[in-house]
Design an enzyme around this catalytic site. Structure first.
Site, mmCIF file in Angstrom:
data_model
loop_
_atom_site.group_PDB
_atom_site.id
_atom_site.type_symbol
_atom_site.label_atom_id
_atom_site.label_comp_id
_atom_site.label_asym_id
_atom_site.label_seq_id
_atom_site.Cartn_x
_atom_site.Cartn_y
_atom_site.Cartn_z
ATOM 1 C CB SER A 87 25.054 2.309 29.078
ATOM 2 O OG SER A 87 24.419 0.784 29.612
ATOM 3 C CG HIS B 258 21.606 2.388 30.611
ATOM 4 N ND1 HIS B 258 22.086 2.749 29.565
ATOM 5 C CD2 HIS B 258 20.645 3.411 30.930
ATOM 6 C CE1 HIS B 258 21.272 3.352 28.407
ATOM 7 N NE2 HIS B 258 20.754 4.217 29.449
ATOM 8 C CG ASP C 235 18.931 6.123 26.735
ATOM 9 O OD1 ASP C 235 18.438 6.897 26.495
ATOM 10 O OD2 ASP C 235 19.620 6.264 28.132
#
Length: 410
Positions: free
Chosen positions: A230, A256, A352
């Site tokens: 991310s 992401h 995540d």
């Protein structure tokens, strides 16, 4: 001379570059762009570059963009367009003094529409700033050539010469501008001092020496590498993929990233890397020496039928607030590939990937996590490590070497 000077403040190098290109192609006239990776870098660029408009991200390391704007706007009236993928920040941004707020791309906002909208808001912000400057200036009517003043007695001082007007945003005299900038610098230095003091409460993390690393032994030959990342991940992935050399099993990646940038990101990497890199498509057959990047706003899963692996790439609900989600990819790998896979979790905010990296390790996968010292944000790899999902923490400069060692273990 530039018609418009824009400062882009975002911690993603790729986003900064893509946005700069998009603005240049959507704004007529001469556009000059400078870029900063965090608020402290932006502080210096504001003083040296003298932008007309600032484009500001919210979630950045070192200081939140909204907090930066709150501290800046009271000293420097710079029209600012705030961008964020989280619409909840809109009211906070406007209350902090932003000219406008734009949500980063979603499924309903394509790349062309997004760039046009940002370009339009930047132009509106510039016009607004020009209007405020014009209203703040004194309008002095023209006058005929003055008569020569009568001679003054020797003991009477001549009238003071008019002070030159500063060209720095027409904020006033040179002395006024100097005082204004001193306040800005003082305020920004105070911000930096506070951040450093907060940081000093915790020892600086030390990177793991490469000499101490020992590659985990895979239970079976690795046939798939799954990577999640991310914040800071685009730069980390760029380094890792550039350093990887064949032979390698297929690599599947969830970063992401907005939909408009996943294709640009993968195309750029394909040009820079020895291995083939592409934006993943539904039904792709996974091939050796190739990497597949999940498209923005689509969930990506690995399927295995008769020993042949392919991709399921389709719009889907967010998982843990993310689409694509690392957890969705890792879950499919744990269930469909098992101990023939390797999992890697890189820098990123939040958690995540941690939940299903645990399942990957339980299924027999080798699992690696980026270490704290080399992470831009030690969030996702930290949570995964604390949950016991990570077998070995690895600094970024050793990650490609470690992946290669595990993937080619005999």
């Amino acid at each position: 001379m530039s018609d418009l000077k824009i400062l882009i403040v975002d911690d993603s190098l790729f986003f900064r570059e893509a946005l700069a290109r998009g603005l240049a192609s959507n704004i007529s006239g001469t556009v000059e762009v400078d870029k900063a990776e965090n608020p402290f870098d932006a502080r210096d660029k504001i003083l040296s570059f003298d932008p007309d408009v600032m484009i500001l991200d919210v979630e950045m390391p070192k200081m939140n963009g909204i907090e930066f704007l709150r501290r800046l706007i009271v000293q420097y009236a710079l029209p600012t367009v705030v961008l964020s993928s989280r619409p909840a920040y809109k009211n906070l941004a406007l209350e902090a003094g932003a000219f406008s707020f734009i949500e980063k791309p979603s499924m309903t906002l394509g790349s062309g529409d997004f760039m046009k909208k940002v370009a339009e808001e930047v132009c509106r912000a510039k016009a607004h700033g020009d209007k405020l400057i014009a209203e703040s200036q004194e309008v002095i009517p023209s006058a005929p050539e003055p008569l020569k003043p009568p001679a003054q007695p020797a003991d009477v001082a001549p009238p003071p010469k008019p002070q030159p007007v500063s060209l720095f945003k027409n904020y006033g005299s040179h002395d006024q501008v100097s005082q204004h900038l001193s306040r800005v610098v003082s305020n920004m230095n105070a911000m930096k001092a506070i951040a450093q003091q907060m940081k000093s409460d915790k020892p600086e993390p030390q990177s793991i020496p490469l000499s101490s690393l020992k590659a985990p032994v895979p239970p079976r030959k690795v046939e798939l590498i799954a990577i999640g990342a991310s914040t800071g991940g685009t730069e980390a992935l760029s380094k890792i993929l550039r350093d990887l050399k064949p032979p390698l099993p297929p690599i599947v990646i969830v970063q992401h990233i907005p939909p408009m940038f996943s294709k640009l990101f993968s195309d750029r990497l394909d040009k820079e890397c020895v291995i083939h890199v592409k934006e993943a498509e539904d039904g792709d057959k996974l091939e050796s020496n190739s990497a597949y990047v999940a498209p923005g706003n689509k969930q990506m899963r690995v399927k295995s039928v008769g020993g042949l692996m392919s991709l399921d790439v389709n719009p889907g609900p967010k998982y843990g607030g993310h689409c694509p989600a690392v957890n969705v990819l890792f879950k499919s790998v744990a269930e469909n590939v098992g101990d023939r896979a390797m999992g890697v979790i890189l820098t990123g905010m939040g958690e995540d990937g941690a939940e299903y990296m645990v399942k990957m390790r339980e299924a027999g996968c080798v699992t690696l996590g980026q270490d704290e010292a080399s992470s831009v944000v030690y969030g996702m790899p930290r949570v995964a490590f604390e949950k016991g999902a990570v077998m070995q923490q690895v600094p970024l400069n050793g990650m490609a070497m470690m992946i290669t060692a595990v993937a080619n273990y005999k």
